[in-house]
Design a protein around this motif. Structure first.
Motif, PDB file in Angstrom:
ATOM      1  N   ARG A   2       0.936  -1.832   3.819  1.00  0.00           N
ATOM      2  CA  ARG A   2       0.806  -1.472   5.238  1.00  0.00           C
ATOM      3  C   ARG A   2       0.765   0.048   5.344  1.00  0.00           C
ATOM      4  O   ARG A   2       1.728   0.727   4.966  1.00  0.00           O
ATOM      5  N   ARG A   3      -0.337   0.563   5.829  1.00  0.00           N
ATOM      6  CA  ARG A   3      -0.468   2.023   5.994  1.00  0.00           C
ATOM      7  C   ARG A   3      -1.038   2.336   7.368  1.00  0.00           C
ATOM      8  O   ARG A   3      -1.799   1.563   7.944  1.00  0.00           O
ATOM      9  N   LYS A   4      -0.684   3.502   7.880  1.00  0.00           N
ATOM     10  CA  LYS A   4      -1.171   3.906   9.203  1.00  0.00           C
ATOM     11  C   LYS A   4      -1.243   5.434   9.260  1.00  0.00           C
ATOM     12  O   LYS A   4      -0.394   6.127   8.704  1.00  0.00           O
ATOM     13  N   GLU A  69       6.452  -0.402  13.363  1.00  0.00           N
ATOM     14  CA  GLU A  69       5.582  -1.164  12.466  1.00  0.00           C
ATOM     15  C   GLU A  69       6.116  -1.219  11.034  1.00  0.00           C
ATOM     16  O   GLU A  69       5.664  -2.039  10.236  1.00  0.00           O
ATOM     17  N   TYR A  70       7.039  -0.352  10.699  1.00  0.00           N
ATOM     18  CA  TYR A  70       7.642  -0.310   9.360  1.00  0.00           C
ATOM     19  C   TYR A  70       6.565  -0.296   8.269  1.00  0.00           C
ATOM     20  O   TYR A  70       6.544  -1.152   7.372  1.00  0.00           O
ATOM     21  N   ASN A  71       5.681   0.694   8.385  1.00  0.00           N
ATOM     22  CA  ASN A  71       4.606   0.825   7.407  1.00  0.00           C
ATOM     23  C   ASN A  71       5.140   1.320   6.071  1.00  0.00           C
ATOM     24  O   ASN A  71       6.158   2.010   5.996  1.00  0.00           O
ATOM     25  N   ASP A  72       4.421   0.972   5.000  1.00  0.00           N
ATOM     26  CA  ASP A  72       4.797   1.435   3.669  1.00  0.00           C
ATOM     27  C   ASP A  72       4.448   2.907   3.472  1.00  0.00           C
ATOM     28  O   ASP A  72       5.127   3.620   2.733  1.00  0.00           O
ATOM     29  N   ARG A 110       9.068   5.671   4.657  1.00  0.00           N
ATOM     30  CA  ARG A 110       9.754   6.172   3.471  1.00  0.00           C
ATOM     31  C   ARG A 110       8.831   6.997   2.585  1.00  0.00           C
ATOM     32  O   ARG A 110       9.284   7.850   1.821  1.00  0.00           O
ATOM     33  N   LYS A 111       7.528   6.743   2.703  1.00  0.00           N
ATOM     34  CA  LYS A 111       6.526   7.538   1.995  1.00  0.00           C
ATOM     35  C   LYS A 111       5.570   8.081   3.056  1.00  0.00           C
ATOM     36  O   LYS A 111       4.882   7.326   3.735  1.00  0.00           O
ATOM     37  N   ASN A 158       3.342   3.857  -6.914  1.00  0.00           N
ATOM     38  CA  ASN A 158       3.995   4.410  -8.101  1.00  0.00           C
ATOM     39  C   ASN A 158       4.819   5.659  -7.802  1.00  0.00           C
ATOM     40  O   ASN A 158       5.542   6.146  -8.676  1.00  0.00           O
ATOM     41  N   CYS A 159       4.694   6.174  -6.593  1.00  0.00           N
ATOM     42  CA  CYS A 159       5.466   7.369  -6.204  1.00  0.00           C
ATOM     43  C   CYS A 159       6.818   6.960  -5.632  1.00  0.00           C
ATOM     44  O   CYS A 159       6.934   5.939  -4.957  1.00  0.00           O
TER      45      CYS A 159
END
Length: 242
Positions: A2-4, A69-72, A110-111, A158-159
């Motif tokens: 999930r990215r935004k 949305e709690y995106n990654d 978090r990222k 991987n980060c």
């Protein structure tokens, strides 16, 4: 994954030539095309949220939605007027006839990569309380069968969790804007990304090269800054288009 992405622009008052920044809209367009390109990570249209000259309430609503949305992974650009708040000890970002602080835009995921292309003149508020990219983006999706989106997401996975924050200038400095290209720093980052020949160019590396370009353009009067973790695994900024 999930990215935004949230791309915010504040041009200022159109009726005041001294305040209006013509290059802000160019930054918005450039970064949308960059993200949708293969070398920008092959983002889908629905993953990119644009905000140009909106009110504080409208911008905060978009930020709240993003947080819920709690995106990654989250990518944010703010282009426009700003200053450095002595009271809050952080960047102050002007929205329409109001303002928010950089803290409102960081730590949403978090990222996260956050870019501020604004001035950073010190505001003494201790008591009171601051080209060619479009064609490349549209064409390069059809030039290769390489799965750029997966490469981009695998590198993010991987980060370690981290906040990468890139500032267009140091505290007390102004940031230059070009009506045709956009903000010097924002555009320089895209120029570095477009010319990248490394498999993956991380955000700290992109910042370093863009900083050199800006310093040369401004005779060292504008000096970008970067905040990131001490690690070899920094979030990716762009992929090489091979």
């Amino acid at each position: 994954m999930r990215r935004k992405a949230l791309i915010i622009g504040n041009s200022g008052d159109k009726n005041n030539p001294k305040e209006y920044l013509e290059g802000v809209k160019k930054d918005i367009d450039n970064y949308k095309h960059f993200l949708q390109s293969n070398y920008g990570g092959d983002w889908y249209d629905y993953e990119i949220v644009l905000s140009l000259d909106e009110t504080k309430s409208q911008v905060l609503n978009k930020i709240t939605t993003l947080k819920n949305e709690y995106n990654d992974f989250v990518f944010i650009l703010f282009s426009g007027h700003g200053s450095y708040s002595s009271w809050k000890e952080c960047r102050k970002l002007y929205i329409y006839d109001d303002y928010i602080y950089e803290d409102d835009l960081t730590n949403i995921a978090r990222k996260q990569i956050t870019i501020f292309d604004t001035c950073a003149g010190i505001e003494n508020d201790l008591i009171l309380e601051s080209t060619g990219l479009e064609s490349r983006a549209s064409l390069n999706k059809f030039e290769s069968t390489k799965n750029y989106r997966k490469i981009y997401e695998d590198d993010i996975s991987n980060c370690p969790n981290q906040q990468v924050v890139l500032y267009s200038s140091s505290i007390s400095e102004s940031s230059s804007d070009d009506s045709e290209l956009g903000g010097y720093f924002a555009y320089s980052l895209l120029k570095v990304a477009k010319n990248n020949t490394q498999n993956i160019l991380n955000s700290k590396e992109a910042y370093h090269y863009a900083k050199l370009i800006v310093q040369k353009q401004t005779n060292n009067e504008q000096n970008p800054q970067c905040k990131c973790i001490k690690s070899d695994n920094i979030l990716p900024f762009s992929l090489a288009f091979l």
